[in-house]
Design a protein around this motif. Sequence first.
Motif, mmCIF file in Angstrom:
data_model
loop_
_atom_site.group_PDB
_atom_site.id
_atom_site.type_symbol
_atom_site.label_atom_id
_atom_site.label_comp_id
_atom_site.label_asym_id
_atom_site.label_seq_id
_atom_site.Cartn_x
_atom_site.Cartn_y
_atom_site.Cartn_z
ATOM 1 N N ARG A 46 0.842 -1.202 0.000
ATOM 2 C CA ARG A 46 0.000 0.000 0.000
ATOM 3 C C ARG A 46 0.871 1.243 0.000
ATOM 4 N N TYR A 47 1.925 1.211 0.832
ATOM 5 C CA TYR A 47 2.805 2.367 0.907
ATOM 6 C C TYR A 47 3.552 2.562 -0.411
ATOM 7 N N LEU A 48 4.192 1.487 -0.901
ATOM 8 C CA LEU A 48 5.033 1.617 -2.099
ATOM 9 C C LEU A 48 4.199 2.028 -3.307
ATOM 10 N N TRP A 49 3.038 1.431 -3.459
ATOM 11 C CA TRP A 49 2.200 1.754 -4.622
ATOM 12 C C TRP A 49 1.748 3.219 -4.540
ATOM 13 N N SER A 50 1.342 3.655 -3.335
ATOM 14 C CA SER A 50 0.796 5.011 -3.226
ATOM 15 C C SER A 50 1.884 6.060 -3.449
ATOM 16 N N GLU A 57 -0.816 10.519 -11.623
ATOM 17 C CA GLU A 57 -1.507 9.994 -10.450
ATOM 18 C C GLU A 57 -0.705 8.873 -9.823
ATOM 19 N N PRO A 58 -0.768 8.753 -8.490
ATOM 20 C CA PRO A 58 -0.124 7.594 -7.876
ATOM 21 C C PRO A 58 -0.917 6.317 -8.148
ATOM 22 N N LEU A 59 -0.235 5.196 -8.070
ATOM 23 C CA LEU A 59 -0.916 3.908 -8.150
ATOM 24 C C LEU A 59 -1.600 3.633 -6.814
ATOM 25 N N GLU A 60 -2.450 2.634 -6.817
ATOM 26 C CA GLU A 60 -3.098 2.265 -5.572
ATOM 27 C C GLU A 60 -3.121 0.746 -5.474
ATOM 28 N N SER A 130 -4.405 -7.344 -10.818
ATOM 29 C CA SER A 130 -5.821 -7.183 -10.472
ATOM 30 C C SER A 130 -5.995 -6.318 -9.233
ATOM 31 N N ARG A 131 -4.915 -6.139 -8.438
ATOM 32 C CA ARG A 131 -5.019 -5.317 -7.231
ATOM 33 C C ARG A 131 -4.346 -3.963 -7.419
ATOM 34 N N THR A 132 -3.871 -3.686 -8.628
ATOM 35 C CA THR A 132 -3.208 -2.414 -8.906
ATOM 36 C C THR A 132 -4.179 -1.498 -9.648
ATOM 37 N N TRP A 133 -4.450 -0.326 -9.052
ATOM 38 C CA TRP A 133 -5.412 0.613 -9.629
ATOM 39 C C TRP A 133 -4.703 1.901 -9.997
ATOM 40 N N TRP A 134 -5.215 2.506 -11.062
ATOM 41 C CA TRP A 134 -4.730 3.827 -11.482
ATOM 42 C C TRP A 134 -5.917 4.543 -12.113
ATOM 43 N N HIS A 135 -6.241 5.734 -11.638
ATOM 44 C CA HIS A 135 -7.418 6.457 -12.130
ATOM 45 C C HIS A 135 -8.683 5.617 -11.973
ATOM 46 N N GLY A 136 -8.746 4.778 -10.941
ATOM 47 C CA GLY A 136 -9.954 3.980 -10.707
ATOM 48 C C GLY A 136 -10.101 2.804 -11.654
ATOM 49 N N ILE A 137 -9.024 2.452 -12.372
ATOM 50 C CA ILE A 137 -9.048 1.334 -13.321
ATOM 51 C C ILE A 137 -8.006 0.312 -12.863
ATOM 52 N N ARG A 138 -8.300 -0.971 -13.059
ATOM 53 C CA ARG A 138 -7.337 -1.994 -12.639
ATOM 54 C C ARG A 138 -6.932 -2.874 -13.814
ATOM 55 N N GLY A 139 -5.976 -3.778 -13.572
ATOM 56 C CA GLY A 139 -5.538 -4.743 -14.581
ATOM 57 C C GLY A 139 -6.048 -6.125 -14.252
ATOM 58 N N GLY A 140 -5.487 -7.128 -14.918
ATOM 59 C CA GLY A 140 -5.906 -8.500 -14.642
ATOM 60 C C GLY A 140 -5.673 -9.413 -15.824
ATOM 61 N N SER A 141 -6.316 -10.572 -15.779
ATOM 62 C CA SER A 141 -6.217 -11.547 -16.855
ATOM 63 C C SER A 141 -7.410 -12.486 -16.749
ATOM 64 N N ASP A 142 -7.891 -12.925 -17.912
ATOM 65 C CA ASP A 142 -8.983 -13.900 -17.896
ATOM 66 C C ASP A 142 -8.460 -15.322 -17.839
ATOM 67 N N ASP A 143 -7.148 -15.466 -18.060
ATOM 68 C CA ASP A 143 -6.511 -16.780 -18.055
ATOM 69 C C ASP A 143 -6.172 -17.127 -16.609
ATOM 70 N N LYS A 144 -6.396 -18.377 -16.221
ATOM 71 C CA LYS A 144 -6.094 -18.741 -14.837
ATOM 72 C C LYS A 144 -4.680 -19.301 -14.677
ATOM 73 N N TYR B 13 -13.301 9.370 -9.414
ATOM 74 C CA TYR B 13 -13.317 8.434 -10.545
ATOM 75 C C TYR B 13 -14.545 7.573 -10.395
ATOM 76 N N ASP B 14 -15.237 7.323 -11.519
ATOM 77 C CA ASP B 14 -16.484 6.561 -11.393
ATOM 78 C C ASP B 14 -16.266 5.051 -11.514
ATOM 79 N N GLY B 15 -15.026 4.638 -11.817
ATOM 80 C CA GLY B 15 -14.759 3.208 -11.916
ATOM 81 C C GLY B 15 -15.092 2.629 -13.275
ATOM 82 N N ALA B 16 -15.709 3.434 -14.153
ATOM 83 C CA ALA B 16 -16.043 2.943 -15.493
ATOM 84 C C ALA B 16 -14.977 3.368 -16.491
#
Lengths: 359, 359
Positions: A46-50, A57-60, A130-144, B13-16
Motif C-alpha cells: 500500500r505504501y510503495l504503490w501510493s 496519479e499515484p498507483l493504488e 488485479s489489485r493495482t489501480w490507477w485512475h480507478g481502473i485496474r488490470g488483470g487476466s482472464d486466463d487462470k 473516478y467513477d470506476g467505469a
Amino acid sequence: MDGSGTRAFGFTGTWRDYAPIAFTNLLLTIVTLGIYRFWATTRTRRYLWSRTRFIDEPLEWSGTGLELFIGFVLVLVLFLIPFVFLQFGVQALIFQGYAGLAIGFGALAIFLLFYLSGVALFRMLRYRLSRTWWHGIRGGSDDKGWRYGWSYLWRNIVAMIPLYLLVPWAMTSLWNDRWNAMSFGPHPFRAAALAGDIYKRFLLFYLVPFLLVIGVIVVGVSAMPMMMDPTADPGRPPAGLWALLAVVVVAVYGVLPLIALIFYAKYMRVAIGALSLSTLDFSFDARSRDWLLLILGDIALVVCTLGIGWVFLSYRHWKFFVTHLDASGEISLSALTQSTTAAPGQGEGLADAFDIGAI
Amino acid sequence: MTSIGPDESIWHYDGASATRHYPRIAWTADGFTLHWAGGESGPHHWGDLVPVGGMGAQSLYGLRGAPGWRLGFAGPPPEDFAIHLPLPARYGRWIDRIGLWPAIALFGVLAAATVFVVLRAPQWIAPYIPYSWEERLGDAMIGDFGGRLCETPASRAAIARLQAQLGDDVRIRRIDVANIDMVNAVALPGGRILLFNGLLKEARSPDEVAGVLAHEIGHVRHRDTLTALVRQLGLSVVLGGFNGQVGSAVNGLLALSYSRDAERAADAYSIGRLRASDISPLPTAAFFDRIGKLSGGERMERATSWMASHPVSAERKAAFTRSAVKDHAYRPALSAAQWRALVDACKNDPDAKKGFGLF
C-alpha cells in the motif's frame, strides 16, 4: 507522457516514512509466529504503490492481508500437506524395497512441483495486476494460468536438452506468454521480446565457467613444480595452493555472480523494452552498474545493521524498479475503461509457497 | 443539505473510465451525492464509504460494491463532511481496535503459549492414540523392510531370550535384525525394533547388544517414536507460518528424533532391566566409549551436545558404569551358541537382501 520532459514513472517515498511501517511489521510478524506477514506485505505494498506516480496519479494497491492469508491456507491444504504425505509414502516404499516405484513417484512429484511453480509465477502477476489501480481502473487476466504451467514445464525442459543453450529462448518466450495474457483496463499487454537480443550476454555467462576451469587448471599445472618441492615442509601446504584456492573462491563468489548480473540486467532491459500497452511503450534503463550498486548496497545495509536492514530490502528493490522504469506514447483516459477480467478471490499463495520474487 | 465544491482539491473516478471528475458534493445526515458536468453518483450511504489510504496528506475513499469508484481530497476532508467518515485502517482491523502495543503483548503471550503447547502436546496426546493405529502406521511404513530382515530359527530363539529378559512386560510386536551395515538400532512406531547388522558385527559381547536393545525397548515402552512423529507434524504446521527456510531450520533443530529427556529415561530403563536380569552394564558402557570415539571424541560431542538429541556418550557411559555392582558375578545375556546364532543371522539367512536398493 505528459510531455513536460519528466519520466512517466516516479517514486516519492522516503525511507523515514517507510521505517515505522517496516519496524512495526517486523515486530508484529515475530509475535504472531509469522502469520502477520501477509498483512505486513499488504501494508508495505500500500505504501510503495501510493508513492509510485504514473504520469499524473499515484498507483493504488487494493489487496488485503486476509486474501493473501487465504491463498496461503489454500495452498497449504491443497498442495503442501498432500506433499508431506507423499514424502512419507516414498520413504515407506524405499524401506519396503520398492526403490523403482519410489523413484517414479519422486520424479512425478518433481514434475508436478515444476508445473506448479510455473502456474504460481503466472498467478502472482495476475493477482498483482488485479489489485493495482490507477485512475480507478485496474488490470488483470482472464486466463487462470493452468495452461501457462505446461508451457513453463516443456519450454524449460527443452531449453535444458542442448546443454542449456536454449535458456534465453525459454526465458523470453515465457515472458511473452505471460504478459500477452495480461491486460490493464480494456487494453491487452503486448510482449515481443526476442531471444537473439540477449544471446551475446548469455554466451558470456555460459562460457566463462569453462574459461575459469581451464584457467584454474593452467595455474594449477604451472604451480605443480612448486608444490612438488622436496624441501617443503609436508605438514604445511605451499603458498601456491593458497593462491590457487583464492583464485577459485574469487571466481565462484565474485566473477560468476557478476556475470549472471550482467546477463540479467540485459534481460530485464530487453524484456521490459519489448512490452507495450495499447499505445504506451515501456522501457527499463537499469544497466549492470546500477544492478551491482543495488546489490552491494543491499549487502552493506544488511551487514552494517547486523541484519535489521533486511526489512528495507523490498523498499529498495521497488524504488530501484520504479526509478528505472519509463513509458512513452499517449494514453487516452476516456478510452481507458474498466477491466472486465475476473479478479481472483485470493492472493499469491502458490508463489508464496515456492518463494518466488517479484521481478 | 450541505455542499462543497467543485474545485481542484476534490476529485472523483467513477470506476467505469479513467476520466477524472471534479464533483460538487452535497450531503445530509443519511448520505451524500456527487454532481459533475455530465453525470452524478448517488445518493450513497455514509456506511458504504471505505478508506483506501492515499498518499501523504491526501485522503482517498472507495465505495462498497463499486470497484474503482474513488473520492479523493487533497488534504483532510472538510470538517463537517469528515465527521461522517470512517477512520482509515492502519495495522489491521483487530490490531487497530485494541492498539499496537497491547496487540503486540497479547500476540506475544499467545505465541509463547502456542510454542509451549506444541512442544508439550505430543507427550500428552501420544498415550491416547490407540495402539492399533500406531501398529498400522508402523506396518505401513516398514512392512517386511523390503526383505532385508534376517531370520533363522536359532536367531529367533536368541532374540526371544533377550526379549524375555529385557522387556517381558512391554508391548513389543517384533524385534528384527536388519541387513544394513550401520552401527545402530531403532525403535519404530507400532512396537517394532530393528537391530542393524552393523551393530551386531561391531558389538563384542551379547551384553553390549542387550544394553542397546533395552534402551530401544525403553523407547517403545514410553511410545517415544509416536511422540516424536506427533511433534514433528505439529511443528511443521505451526512453523508453516514463517518463510520456508526459517521454518525448516527450526523444525529440524526441535524435532531431532527424541527429546533428551526421553533418551535419559530410555537409558534409565535399560540400566534397571540389566540389573533385574543380572546382566553386567559395563560392556554397554565400554560400547558407548567406542561409539563416542567414532563420533569425534568427547570434546566434539560436548561442543555440539546443546542440540544433539542423544546425551553425550561420556555422560551415558558414566551412568552405566555407576550402576555396576563391584565384584558381582553377572550372567551373560546369551549363551555362546545363541550369541553366534544372532551375529550370524544374516550370513545364515539365504533370503535376506542387503543394504538399501538405492545406495
